[in-house]
Design a protein around this motif. Sequence first.
Motif, PDB file in Angstrom:
ATOM      1  N   ASP A 257     -28.815  38.755  54.382  1.00  0.00           N
ATOM      2  CA  ASP A 257     -29.176  40.008  55.045  1.00  0.00           C
ATOM      3  C   ASP A 257     -30.075  39.790  56.269  1.00  0.00           C
ATOM      4  N   PRO A 258     -31.042  38.844  56.219  1.00  0.00           N
ATOM      5  CA  PRO A 258     -31.897  38.641  57.399  1.00  0.00           C
ATOM      6  C   PRO A 258     -31.180  38.035  58.604  1.00  0.00           C
ATOM      7  N   ILE A 259     -29.902  37.613  58.424  1.00  0.00           N
ATOM      8  CA  ILE A 259     -29.212  36.979  59.537  1.00  0.00           C
ATOM      9  C   ILE A 259     -29.131  37.925  60.734  1.00  0.00           C
ATOM     10  N   ASP A 260     -28.806  39.217  60.460  1.00  0.00           N
ATOM     11  CA  ASP A 260     -28.771  40.180  61.559  1.00  0.00           C
ATOM     12  C   ASP A 260     -30.147  40.355  62.174  1.00  0.00           C
ATOM     13  N   ARG A 261     -31.179  40.369  61.307  1.00  0.00           N
ATOM     14  CA  ARG A 261     -32.535  40.501  61.830  1.00  0.00           C
ATOM     15  C   ARG A 261     -32.924  39.273  62.654  1.00  0.00           C
ATOM     16  N   LEU A 262     -32.375  38.110  62.269  1.00  0.00           N
ATOM     17  CA  LEU A 262     -32.634  36.914  63.058  1.00  0.00           C
ATOM     18  C   LEU A 262     -32.041  37.063  64.453  1.00  0.00           C
ATOM     19  N   GLY A 263     -30.865  37.702  64.529  1.00  0.00           N
ATOM     20  CA  GLY A 263     -30.279  37.964  65.839  1.00  0.00           C
ATOM     21  C   GLY A 263     -31.171  38.861  66.685  1.00  0.00           C
ATOM     22  N   MET A 264     -31.764  39.900  66.039  1.00  0.00           N
ATOM     23  CA  MET A 264     -32.675  40.775  66.766  1.00  0.00           C
ATOM     24  C   MET A 264     -33.904  40.000  67.231  1.00  0.00           C
ATOM     25  N   PHE A 265     -34.391  39.088  66.350  1.00  0.00           N
ATOM     26  CA  PHE A 265     -35.519  38.268  66.768  1.00  0.00           C
ATOM     27  C   PHE A 265     -35.143  37.403  67.967  1.00  0.00           C
ATOM     28  N   LEU A 266     -33.936  36.798  67.915  1.00  0.00           N
ATOM     29  CA  LEU A 266     -33.523  35.949  69.026  1.00  0.00           C
ATOM     30  C   LEU A 266     -33.428  36.754  70.318  1.00  0.00           C
ATOM     31  N   ASN A 267     -33.000  38.019  70.193  1.00  0.00           N
ATOM     32  CA  ASN A 267     -33.012  38.908  71.356  1.00  0.00           C
ATOM     33  C   ASN A 267     -34.426  39.026  71.919  1.00  0.00           C
ATOM     34  N   SER A 268     -35.369  39.377  71.028  1.00  0.00           N
ATOM     35  CA  SER A 268     -36.765  39.527  71.457  1.00  0.00           C
ATOM     36  C   SER A 268     -37.313  38.204  71.974  1.00  0.00           C
ATOM     37  N   TYR A 269     -36.946  37.119  71.290  1.00  0.00           N
ATOM     38  CA  TYR A 269     -37.459  35.808  71.682  1.00  0.00           C
ATOM     39  C   TYR A 269     -36.968  35.410  73.071  1.00  0.00           C
TER      40      TYR A 269
ATOM     41  N   THR B 293     -53.379  35.378  58.810  1.00  0.00           N
ATOM     42  CA  THR B 293     -52.151  36.186  58.903  1.00  0.00           C
ATOM     43  C   THR B 293     -50.973  35.450  58.288  1.00  0.00           C
ATOM     44  N   THR B 294     -50.878  34.160  58.556  1.00  0.00           N
ATOM     45  CA  THR B 294     -49.783  33.357  57.994  1.00  0.00           C
ATOM     46  C   THR B 294     -49.878  33.278  56.477  1.00  0.00           C
ATOM     47  N   LEU B 295     -51.080  33.080  55.956  1.00  0.00           N
ATOM     48  CA  LEU B 295     -51.256  33.019  54.500  1.00  0.00           C
ATOM     49  C   LEU B 295     -50.873  34.338  53.837  1.00  0.00           C
ATOM     50  N   LEU B 296     -51.223  35.458  54.458  1.00  0.00           N
ATOM     51  CA  LEU B 296     -50.845  36.766  53.914  1.00  0.00           C
ATOM     52  C   LEU B 296     -49.331  36.904  53.826  1.00  0.00           C
ATOM     53  N   LEU B 297     -48.633  36.434  54.857  1.00  0.00           N
ATOM     54  CA  LEU B 297     -47.176  36.532  54.841  1.00  0.00           C
ATOM     55  C   LEU B 297     -46.563  35.591  53.803  1.00  0.00           C
ATOM     56  N   LEU B 298     -47.142  34.394  53.653  1.00  0.00           N
ATOM     57  CA  LEU B 298     -46.653  33.459  52.626  1.00  0.00           C
ATOM     58  C   LEU B 298     -46.768  34.079  51.238  1.00  0.00           C
TER      59      LEU B 298
ATOM     60  N   HIS C 242     -42.740  38.355  63.134  1.00  0.00           N
ATOM     61  CA  HIS C 242     -42.696  38.727  61.725  1.00  0.00           C
ATOM     62  C   HIS C 242     -41.309  38.496  61.159  1.00  0.00           C
ATOM     63  N   GLU C 243     -40.280  38.908  61.915  1.00  0.00           N
ATOM     64  CA  GLU C 243     -38.903  38.714  61.470  1.00  0.00           C
ATOM     65  C   GLU C 243     -38.589  37.236  61.332  1.00  0.00           C
ATOM     66  N   LEU C 244     -39.001  36.431  62.315  1.00  0.00           N
ATOM     67  CA  LEU C 244     -38.686  35.004  62.279  1.00  0.00           C
ATOM     68  C   LEU C 244     -39.321  34.329  61.073  1.00  0.00           C
ATOM     69  N   VAL C 245     -40.626  34.555  60.888  1.00  0.00           N
ATOM     70  CA  VAL C 245     -41.306  33.898  59.778  1.00  0.00           C
ATOM     71  C   VAL C 245     -40.735  34.378  58.444  1.00  0.00           C
ATOM     72  N   THR C 246     -40.409  35.686  58.371  1.00  0.00           N
ATOM     73  CA  THR C 246     -39.826  36.215  57.149  1.00  0.00           C
ATOM     74  C   THR C 246     -38.491  35.547  56.848  1.00  0.00           C
ATOM     75  N   VAL C 247     -37.663  35.394  57.873  1.00  0.00           N
ATOM     76  CA  VAL C 247     -36.352  34.746  57.679  1.00  0.00           C
ATOM     77  C   VAL C 247     -36.524  33.293  57.253  1.00  0.00           C
ATOM     78  N   ILE C 248     -37.408  32.575  57.934  1.00  0.00           N
ATOM     79  CA  ILE C 248     -37.610  31.161  57.590  1.00  0.00           C
ATOM     80  C   ILE C 248     -38.131  31.016  56.156  1.00  0.00           C
ATOM     81  N   LEU C 249     -39.127  31.824  55.798  1.00  0.00           N
ATOM     82  CA  LEU C 249     -39.663  31.758  54.441  1.00  0.00           C
ATOM     83  C   LEU C 249     -38.603  32.159  53.410  1.00  0.00           C
ATOM     84  N   SER C 250     -37.802  33.166  53.746  1.00  0.00           N
ATOM     85  CA  SER C 250     -36.725  33.575  52.828  1.00  0.00           C
ATOM     86  C   SER C 250     -35.756  32.422  52.598  1.00  0.00           C
TER      87      SER C 250
END
Length: 632
Positions: free
Chosen positions: A339-351, A70-75, A187-195
């Motif tokens: 742009d992912p900064i807001d999504r990171l906030g949503m992830f932190l909410n979920s986290y 799964t991680t390789l697919l996202l990379l 998914h949001e977290l890994v996407t933000v970090i990779l971005s």
Amino acid sequence: MTAATGAPADSQPDDRLDDQPDDRSGDRLDGRPTAAGDLFDQDLLPTPPGATAALLRSLLAPMKARVTVTTLLLLLQQAVVQAGPLLVAYAIDRAVPAFRAQDHGPLIAVGVGYLGCALAAGGLQFAFVAAAARVSQDVLLDLRGRIFRHAQALSVDFHERYTSGRLISRSTTDVESLRELLDEGLHELVTVILSFVYISVMLLWLDLGLGGVAVASLVPLYALVRWYQRRAGRVYRARSTAIAAVIVKFVETMNGIRPVRAFRREAANDADFGVLNRRHERVNGDALLEMARYVTGSRLVANTAVAAIVLWGAHRVADGTLALGVLAAAVLYLRRLYDPIDRLGMFLNSYQSAAASLEKIAGLLAQTPSVPEPATPRQLPPLESEHPGRQVVFDGVRFGYRTGGEVLPTFDLTLPAGQTVAVVGSTGAGKSTLAKLLARFYDPSGGRVLLDGVDLRDLAVPELRRGVVMVTQESFLFSGTVADNIAIGRPDATREEMEQAAKEIGAHDFISALPDGYDTDVRKRGGRISAGQRQLVAFARALLADPAVLILDEATSSLDIPGERAVQRAMTTVLKGRTAVVIAHRLSTVEIADRVLVMEHGRIVEDGEPAELIAGTGRFADLHRAWRDSLA
């Protein structure tokens, strides 16, 4: 008129020794009624250090290979997505000038490359979502199973202080929080970090100056994320506790709807629920407020950084020190960076929500049974066919509940095999405690309880449950058929054996008269049949299990007098040869006993045959005379 479940109070002699079962605690540990604030404060269980991380590792450990794929697919998906701005830069600086020079190849290559990247990104995204969904569902399946199995394995004292509403909250609301994190948040977290990683590298490669400014802007953003994480963590732990309190109040009120209506508790319950509901609302408002602060701060930092980079980049383009395509690519990358900064906030909410929930689940799973399985189980000696009962010995037993005070101070008692013993006494005398220790719902704090010379603590639970069966006044039936409920003690029993047990206890006639006989669904908690009928089914269940020791804890309380007499006649035959302990709150129950024990303050104050004690001048004789007078 006699009701279906028993005679009304004014037509039934009051031969009870007390008004309620002894050794019962209230909703709270100290016996006081549960208030709205108590529901909020009692939700937490101690979570050992590192237990939450250990639980998460244990959930993911069996899925290492799938997590890696799964991680390789996202990379790969992110690598393809981030190639887009580079193609734009190449198109502006190389392909468009070549096209103007009648060389169409570079521009066509850019178009084909962009289309290929879009198709590859979509395919990889689909494969990633499918793989991630399977991992998350398997994790949640495992977690729910663990909660259910562990809750069943925990001892009775745990369930008496940690309500079913909290267990429901752990397995529903808290697991749902974790599902949201696994399905979307990670998914949001890994996407933000990779971005961040991909874009920072690309910006530095395109232009060291622009890349340096962009990377430097991540420092205040990181500080903002850490600040939000600390503040939101406290809020989401409080929110998880608040919603659990709401669920507990709702479940307890609905389970007790009959006394609620009988004692007109609707207004008081509504007030208590309103307090908990408003507290939950306030905590939710705090969470939204923290999110608003984070979003405002992150957008301020991001917009300031973008404005500064665009202005500086435009100045350099005008000076000829920066290519236009590089600036265009940098702006596109900056949009993707911030742009992912807001999504990171949503992830932190979920986290934060999931972390608080996982902490509570880890605290629950870290609880150990106070009645543990023996390290080296022993077997009971074989029963002699002519003596199906077993000897019971209380050897220097001491016991006290968590609420404080010893209930049984140095208690000694021997019950010969095959003897039926009635135990009477006032509320709090220790009668039900004696039964619970014999059933090993609790372990004594001192001394031993022996079954044919074997300490109950040395018996595996299945071995003990085959030898000792307890019938309580609750007569709880599970959803399902009458046959299913009778067969709980012996799932391999035949229909003929079930019917024979019902006949011996006097339940066969009413069961046969039900719409589908033994296949009639009794519905939730056995609500389709009367309380007395539920008690008869519980008796048939116990008899089918064929125990050597049978404990009856006020087990005839739901029967009217004719029904009780019928059961007593059946029990006289059925208990023959077995050891029986009958916790008697009605003196009429004593008639089936070979021996009577009168208890006071955890001690036996009278011990003898019923006729012997009745002829005497002690407490039991006084109680018996008062009961006879009430029948006159």
